[in-house]
Design an enzyme around this catalytic site. Structure first.
Site, PDB file in Angstrom:
ATOM      1  N   CYS A  53       1.205  -1.559  -0.169  1.00 40.81           N
ATOM      2  CA  CYS A  53      -0.298  -0.012  -0.112  1.00 40.81           C
ATOM      3  C   CYS A  53       1.052   1.895  -0.223  1.00 40.81           C
ATOM      4  CB  CYS A  53      -0.913  -0.345   0.876  1.00 40.81           C
ATOM      5  SG  CYS A  53      -2.096   1.414   1.447  1.00 40.81           S
ATOM      6  N   TRP A  86      -7.501  -6.320   5.905  1.00 42.35           N
ATOM      7  CA  TRP A  86      -6.291  -6.983   5.198  1.00 42.35           C
ATOM      8  C   TRP A  86      -5.993  -8.509   6.495  1.00 42.35           C
ATOM      9  CZ3 TRP A  86      -3.025  -4.844   1.722  1.00 42.35           C
ATOM     10  CH2 TRP A  86      -3.746  -3.459   1.603  1.00 42.35           C
ATOM     11  N   THR A 120      -8.518  -0.109   7.435  1.00 43.87           N
ATOM     12  CA  THR A 120      -7.262   0.642   6.372  1.00 43.87           C
ATOM     13  C   THR A 120      -5.691   0.431   7.163  1.00 43.87           C
ATOM     14  OG1 THR A 120      -8.128   2.877   6.900  1.00 43.87           O
ATOM     15  CG2 THR A 120      -8.890   2.077   5.273  1.00 43.87           C
ATOM     16  N   VAL A 121      -4.867   0.364   6.359  1.00 43.92           N
ATOM     17  CA  VAL A 121      -3.722   0.784   6.291  1.00 43.92           C
ATOM     18  C   VAL A 121      -2.671   1.976   5.531  1.00 43.92           C
ATOM     19  CG1 VAL A 121      -3.355  -1.643   7.000  1.00 43.92           C
ATOM     20  CG2 VAL A 121      -3.199  -0.546   5.127  1.00 43.92           C
ATOM     21  N   TYR A 184      -5.663   6.420  -8.893  1.00 41.36           N
ATOM     22  CA  TYR A 184      -7.157   6.152  -7.825  1.00 41.36           C
ATOM     23  C   TYR A 184      -8.028   6.988  -8.802  1.00 41.36           C
ATOM     24  CZ  TYR A 184      -4.921   3.746  -4.515  1.00 41.36           C
ATOM     25  OH  TYR A 184      -3.826   2.569  -4.339  1.00 41.36           O
TER      26      TYR A 184
END
Length: 343
Positions: A53, A86, A120-121, A184
């Site tokens: 990521c 994740w 999220t990370v 994105y």
């Protein structure tokens, strides 16, 4: 923010719509005075940051540059995820060895049982409670630089100099809007017009950065700053995934002389390239985004050897670490596996 976990794997493109990133985060901060209830304290927290990521990659780079490895440990999920979370599938038995969890989702739910947003990370988790503290990726690196100073290594660079903060913030705003998030917005566009709008903004910004970096080694001042970290993590992924997978294909990064040389300069700077795992990067984008790549085929290319070729940026002057020194090599267990980098 990181790529959001979607309700169903592969549902990243909404037909007819522009991609809009959810920028609502857990706003708690870890500070020197502990004003949000989370004081800076060595060993209290674990940074969860997937190598794949770009948003998480920033935090890993800043942690390395500032020498915070002994102060905050690093958990690394694998390159793919499902609709839930994740996962720590690269660790023995698929369990994070410090947090004792299989999914990052467990840390979010430990604090917010009905957490409604994406898992999220990067995320910072309090080790003792197993609770997520924050996932505000932009603030995490700024706080590493400004609030964690007492735990910086000797010789740590100043990545967010007071006298340059206004300029850094201004350039970061454009980089986020048109480059970091811009790729994105092109890749997840649900219409031709949305794609072309994002594409044009991306390359207009890259052209401006190409011109800026033709005459100076770094984005702001004569040393590496937060701005360089933020731009690098998109540039290093550009030819490997964004050019083809996200259709950002006016040209490759390697065809933009100043930007490519700048990115190679950073890649070869300790703390940058030694965090980059091209295998995981390609696996993530091509295996997770099944509505863009339904076959799940991961490309063999491109040739990555250029990242280690001479860049010639020394002629522009500048000192990457200012009055500081390079960081030590990555800790055992945090090295990029052989064959996953540019060598």
């Amino acid at each position: 923010m990181t790529e959001e976990i979607q309700p169903a794997q592969g549902a990243y493109v909404i037909p007819g719509a522009e991609f809009t990133r959810d920028t609502t985060y857990i706003e708690d901060r870890i500070t020197a005075d502990g004003r949000d209830g989370w004081p800076v304290e060595a060993g209290r927290y674990r940074l969860v940051a997937a190598r794949a990521c770009p948003w998480a990659n920033r935090t890993a780079i800043v942690r390395r540059l500032l020498g915070l490895e002994a102060a905050i440990s690093l958990g690394m999920p694998g390159p793919t995820h499902d609709e839930r979370s994740w996962t720590f599938d690269l660790d023995p038995a698929g369990v994070d060895p410090v947090l004792g969890i299989e999914r990052l989702q467990q840390a979010y739910f430990a604090r917010f049982p009905d957490y409604p947003r994406g898992i999220t990370v990067p995320a910072v988790v309090e080790v003792a409670s197993g609770k997520v503290v924050t996932n505000n990726y932009a603030q995490i690196t700024i706080d590493f630089e400004t609030e964690w100073g007492a735990l910086h290594r000797d010789g740590a660079p100043d990545l967010y100099p007071v006298e340059l903060r206004a300029e850094i913030d201004e350039i970061n705003d454009g980089i986020f809007r048109d480059v970091n998030n811009g790729v994105y917005r092109a890749g997840f566009a649900g219409s031709q017009s949305a794609y072309e709008k994002a594409y044009d903004r991306l390359f207009d910004r890259l052209d401006a950065l190409e011109a800026r970096l033709a005459g100076q080694r770094y984005l702001v001042g004569d040393t590496v700053t937060e701005a360089d970290v933020r731009l690098f993590t998109t540039l290093v992924r550009f030819d490997a995934v964004y050019h083809g997978h996200f259709r950002c294909n006016r040209n490759k990064l390697s065809e933009m002389p100043a930007l490519y040389s700048y990115a190679k300069d950073l890649f070869q700077t300790p703390g940058f390239g030694d965090t980059i795992d091209f295998v995981q990067i390609k696996q993530h984008y091509h295996l997770v985004h099944t509505d863009i790549n339904p076959t799940g085929i991961v490309p063999k290319g491109p040739d990555l050897s250029g990242w280690l070729s001479p860049h010639g940026r020394e002629s522009l002057g500048g000192r990457p670490f200012g009055d500081g020194t390079p960081p030590a090599p990555p800790l055992p267990g945090e090295q990029v596996p052989p064959g996953h980098g540019a060598a």
